[in-house]
Scaffold this active site. Sequence first.
Site, mmCIF file in Angstrom:
data_model
loop_
_atom_site.group_PDB
_atom_site.id
_atom_site.type_symbol
_atom_site.label_atom_id
_atom_site.label_comp_id
_atom_site.label_asym_id
_atom_site.label_seq_id
_atom_site.Cartn_x
_atom_site.Cartn_y
_atom_site.Cartn_z
ATOM 1 N N LEU A 1 -6.738 -4.985 0.360
ATOM 2 C CA LEU A 1 -6.239 -4.568 1.671
ATOM 3 C C LEU A 1 -6.628 -3.112 1.878
ATOM 4 O O LEU A 1 -6.467 -2.282 0.967
ATOM 5 C CB LEU A 1 -4.717 -4.700 1.745
ATOM 6 C CG LEU A 1 -4.124 -6.094 1.939
ATOM 7 C CD1 LEU A 1 -2.603 -6.031 1.824
ATOM 8 C CD2 LEU A 1 -4.528 -6.690 3.279
ATOM 9 N N ASP A 2 -7.138 -2.775 3.060
ATOM 10 C CA ASP A 2 -7.475 -1.390 3.369
ATOM 11 C C ASP A 2 -6.220 -0.519 3.344
ATOM 12 O O ASP A 2 -5.102 -1.026 3.527
ATOM 13 C CB ASP A 2 -8.118 -1.293 4.752
ATOM 14 C CG ASP A 2 -9.503 -1.928 4.795
ATOM 15 O OD1 ASP A 2 -10.124 -2.053 3.728
ATOM 16 O OD2 ASP A 2 -9.949 -2.292 5.901
ATOM 17 N N PRO A 3 -6.381 0.805 3.144
ATOM 18 C CA PRO A 3 -5.208 1.697 3.165
ATOM 19 C C PRO A 3 -4.370 1.588 4.433
ATOM 20 O O PRO A 3 -3.149 1.726 4.380
ATOM 21 C CB PRO A 3 -5.843 3.099 3.045
ATOM 22 C CG PRO A 3 -7.098 2.858 2.250
ATOM 23 C CD PRO A 3 -7.611 1.529 2.744
#
Length: 313
Positions: free
Chosen positions: A51-53
């Site tokens: 998951l992206d930040p």
Amino acid sequence: MTKKTEQFRRVSRPLDAVLLFDKPLELSSNTALQKVRRLYSAEKAGHTGTLDPLATGLLPVCFGEATKFTIALLDADKRYRATIRLGQRTTTGDAEGEVTETRPVAVDEAQVLAVLTTFTGETRQLPPMHSAIKYLGKPLYEYIRKGETVERELRTVIIRELKLDRLEGNELEFSVLCSKGTYVRTLAEDISEKLGCGGHLIALRRTGIGEFSLDDAHTLTQLEGMDEAQRAACLLPTDRLVQNLPSLELDEVQANRLAQGQRLGLSDSHPDGKRRLYTSGRFIGVGELEGGRLTPSRLLSSVAKAAAQREST
């Protein structure tokens, strides 16, 4: 090796289990993973799908032997809840990028619903340059950081469900159930382009992976506030990762032969396919049945070690 790393290695312990973790905003998946790993003092850990930040939500963390079975979740369908800011395109397709174009927004619910129906089913996506897909051994985001763009191939993905949750002003929120490899950021851009106003993703939350739901996940704050026994109670057994497979019980002799790499002859009444394997009710791994013959696919290390010890005595 730093003193802190040495200290962690001294106190780390073998742990084979799965944790449903609710990743917070602004942490990378790897940073979140390491924080959870330290909380459990686990020797080995991995996650199932980055998951992206700027994304939050369900991030199953696998400890020890459970890391052998992550492919089941990597290949599983995913559920997300996403929010688009209509009328503004950005360099990255999300809120991290700079605004490159602004357009007026004049859409209603009927228009949105009509557009969403065109994206359900099999569709083709162009992976964004701000992604971890590798080209010549390097992730695409490394090229774009240098101002370079490379040719990318369209990828086929499946949008199984797409539902409008909210339309207020220039914000559109939707829920999606999609196949692995789907870029929701790209989906958001494509939807907003088809609406004629453009847009970018401003929020993304993963709410499900396969059979697992965010409703059963634990946040970092919750875990940090627990004692060791409470944290242990949050863990799931390794075989929860392969509950989609039919089970097959083996006796000790059969399990020992399988652990030595031998194929087992079974009744032809068993249909072909993968099986989760047990002996005396204990999960030992996954095997492949074909034509009444069972071949080991992935077995727990403890099973192989026990078989090797019995063979040497």
